[in-house]
Design an enzyme around this catalytic site. Structure first.
Site, short mmCIF file in Angstrom:
data_model
loop_
_atom_site.label_atom_id
_atom_site.label_comp_id
_atom_site.label_asym_id
_atom_site.label_seq_id
_atom_site.Cartn_x
_atom_site.Cartn_y
_atom_site.Cartn_z
CD GLU A 1 -32.74 -8.17 93.40
OE1 GLU A 1 -33.41 -7.90 94.40
OE2 GLU A 1 -31.45 -8.88 93.32
CD GLU B 1 -27.88 -6.88 92.35
OE1 GLU B 1 -28.11 -7.29 93.39
OE2 GLU B 1 -28.57 -5.92 91.55
C1 FCB Z 1 -29.82 -7.11 95.67
C2 FCB Z 1 -30.13 -5.62 95.16
C3 FCB Z 1 -29.08 -4.62 95.33
C4 FCB Z 1 -28.13 -4.99 96.53
C5 FCB Z 1 -28.14 -6.52 96.96
C6 FCB Z 1 -27.28 -6.81 98.16
O1 FCB Z 1 -31.20 -7.54 95.91
O2 FCB Z 1 -30.51 -5.52 93.77
O3 FCB Z 1 -29.42 -3.45 95.11
O4 FCB Z 1 -29.03 -4.34 97.87
O5 FCB Z 1 -29.23 -7.12 96.75
#
Ligand code: FCB
Length: 501
Positions: free
Chosen positions: A207, A407
């Site tokens: 990210e 994610e």
């Molecule tokens: C993302 C992050 C991860 C976690 C989620 C909820 O932005 O990469 O570490 O905090 O959000």
């Protein structure tokens, strides 16, 4: 009204709950799966063979043991110990104590039937000062973790940078310095050399926007009419020009690390970034709006994925930056766009809905209205369609051959009942909806190879501390007891059937 339960229905439901028949019972104790009871996946929505079902975490959020075995300090240690920065004054000194309990956590994954695990390696455990002599004890922890995973039949997918920059490098300018990009590549090359005997796929950087923009400028959003500010370590407020240079250094680190991994890893080792791509979703699915959304997505990611995959900044990105545009050379653009093997995308929500517009740049953003539904985190507006559009756009814009959803997940107001059950039906709803949109993409042939749910277990959610819980497994942070939630049972079922259930 027809939606009201009759008294008899109510008695049935209440009776079932009293006998522990809800799926909230601990995983190991559940006797019957729906495979045995004979229900079919939602409209036969199965995923491709070999689809990699996984869960994700990151080092700083779960490991604890911040002063053990020679680990150096990271910018998140410093930030979390700065009064007023983290909700409720929490810090991650102990967090989930995963450093000592990793074997139990691997077992939790095994119980869920996951095929893969995305975790991150803490740079300050390996190079306590960011550069210089590696710390063998730090590396040894990840060797043991990887071995435990392989023994459990779970494929390890380490991420090399999930925001815990060694503090020693921050003291020398951090991401504002080009040297940090070089230091990251050296660390990435070292890890690849050491672990590629047992790890095939590495994610480079997690990210970009979150650690660059939110860490070096902060972000503001309006929630329920109120302005909310989000900050990450190191908690700076840089000018546009300086921020653009940090962005550039971060993508340079991406390219340099790919080169270092290729130079040091065993043949066949693969790597790519894990980015939270900003996604524009067509508000109404017409060919014009679909095209407009693609244009918007490409432009919104100009400083990160677009330059990584195209090897140049878009004209409008440079024009909008004006005098504050990053300083770069042609040679750096070549490094930044070093070919990757796959793209990881973190998908939580659409950034914007759009419709086509006659006017440049070709799309009109639709603001989220006040009643737009969201999950517990203030930023988390709901829009499961992003799970379809983001990978589809990545494929159509950049012809990507391998995509991972690195994610996806949500925070919910999980509560442990007196019987020790967490019935997070909201997370189950979230999951089912997102998997349905993901399936729409795989069914169309978008080459998505796997899905990692964020997160395996509740953990230290950055500035939110332990107040927002993202886990499939509930963690009591006083006792470190782990309790799989209803959503863990749902996820296990989806994995077992390789389908939306
Ligand atoms: C993302 C992050 C991860 C976690 C989620 C909820 O932005 O990469 O570490 O905090 O959000």
């Amino acid at each position: 009204m027809s939606t009201n339960l009759t008294k008899r229905d109510f008695a049935k439901v209440a009776g079932a709950a009293a006998f522990g028949m809800t799926t909230g019972a601990p995983l190991a104790g559940r006797a019957q799966t729906s495979a045995e009871s004979g229900t079919k996946p939602v409209q036969g929505a199965t995923f491709p063979d070999g689809f990699s079902w996984g869960v994700a975490t990151s080092a700083f959020q779960i490991e604890g043991a911040v002063r053990e075995d020679g680990r150096g300090a990271s910018i998140w240690d410093s930030y979390a110990h700065t009064p007023g920065k983290i909700r409720n004054g929490d810090n991650a000194d102990v967090a989930n104590d995963h450093y000592h309990r990793y074997k139990d956590d691997v077992r939790l994954m095994q119980d869920m039937g996951v095929k893969s695990y995305r975790f991150s390696i803490a740079w300050p455990r390996i190079f306590p000062n960011g550069v210089g002599q590696p710390n063998p004890k730090g590396l040894d922890f990840y060797r043991r973790l990887v071995d435990a995973l392989l023994e459990a039949g779970i494929e390890p997918f380490p991420t090399l940078y999930h925001w815990d920059l060694p503090q020693a490098l921050q003291d020398k300018g951090g991401w504002q310095s080009r040297d940090t990009a070089k230091a990251f590549a050296d660390y990435a090359g070292y890890i690849a050399g050491q672990l590629s005997d047992r790890v095939t796929r590495f994610f480079t950087i997690n990210e970009f926007f979150s650690f660059v923009d939110i860490g070096h400028r902060g972000a503001e959003m309006t929630v329920d009419g109120k302005k909310v500010r989000i900050e990450h370590a190191p908690g700076l407020k840089l000018s546009n020009a300086k921020l653009n240079q940090v962005r550039h250094n971060a993508v340079l680190a991406q390219g340099l690390s790919v080169q270092a991994i290729r130079a040091n890893a065993k043949a066949g080792t693969k790597c790519g970034p894990a980015d939270n791509l900003s996604t524009a979703v067509p508000a109404i699915e017409t060919p014009e709006n679909i095209k407009a959304a693609e244009i918007a997505t490409r432009e919104m990611n100009a400083g990160y994925l677009t330059v990584i995959l195209e090897g140049k900044y878009t004209d409008s990105y440079l024009a909008a930056a004006g005098k504050g545009a990053p300083k770069f050379t042609e040679d750096e653009l070549k490094i930044i766009s070093s070919p990757v093997d796959f793209i990881g995308i973190n998908i939580y929500r659409p950034s914007v809905y759009v419709v086509a517009s006659e006017r440049a740049p070709g799309f009109r953003p639709i603001p989220f209205n006040k009643s737009h539904p969201r999950m517990l985190s203030l930023w988390h507006l709901l829009g499961p369609e992003a799970m379809y559009w983001a990978p589809r756009q990545v494929q159509s814009l950049w012809k990507t051959k391998e995509i991972y959803i690195t994610e996806n997940g949500c925070a919910a107001s999980d509560e442990l009942s007196a019987e020790g059950i967490v019935d997070d039906s909201d997370r189950v709803m979230f999951l089912r909806n997102h998997l349905a949109h993901l399936h729409r993409a795989t069914a169309e042939g978008v080459p998505i190879k796997g899905y990692f749910h964020w997160s395996l277990m509740d953990n230290f959610e950055w500035s939110e501390g332990f107040a927002t819980r993202f886990g499939l497994v509930y963690v009591d942070f006083k006792t470190q007891k782990r309790t799989p939630k209803l959503s863990a049972a749902y996820f296990r079922e989806a994995i077992a059937k390789n389908a939306v259930v």
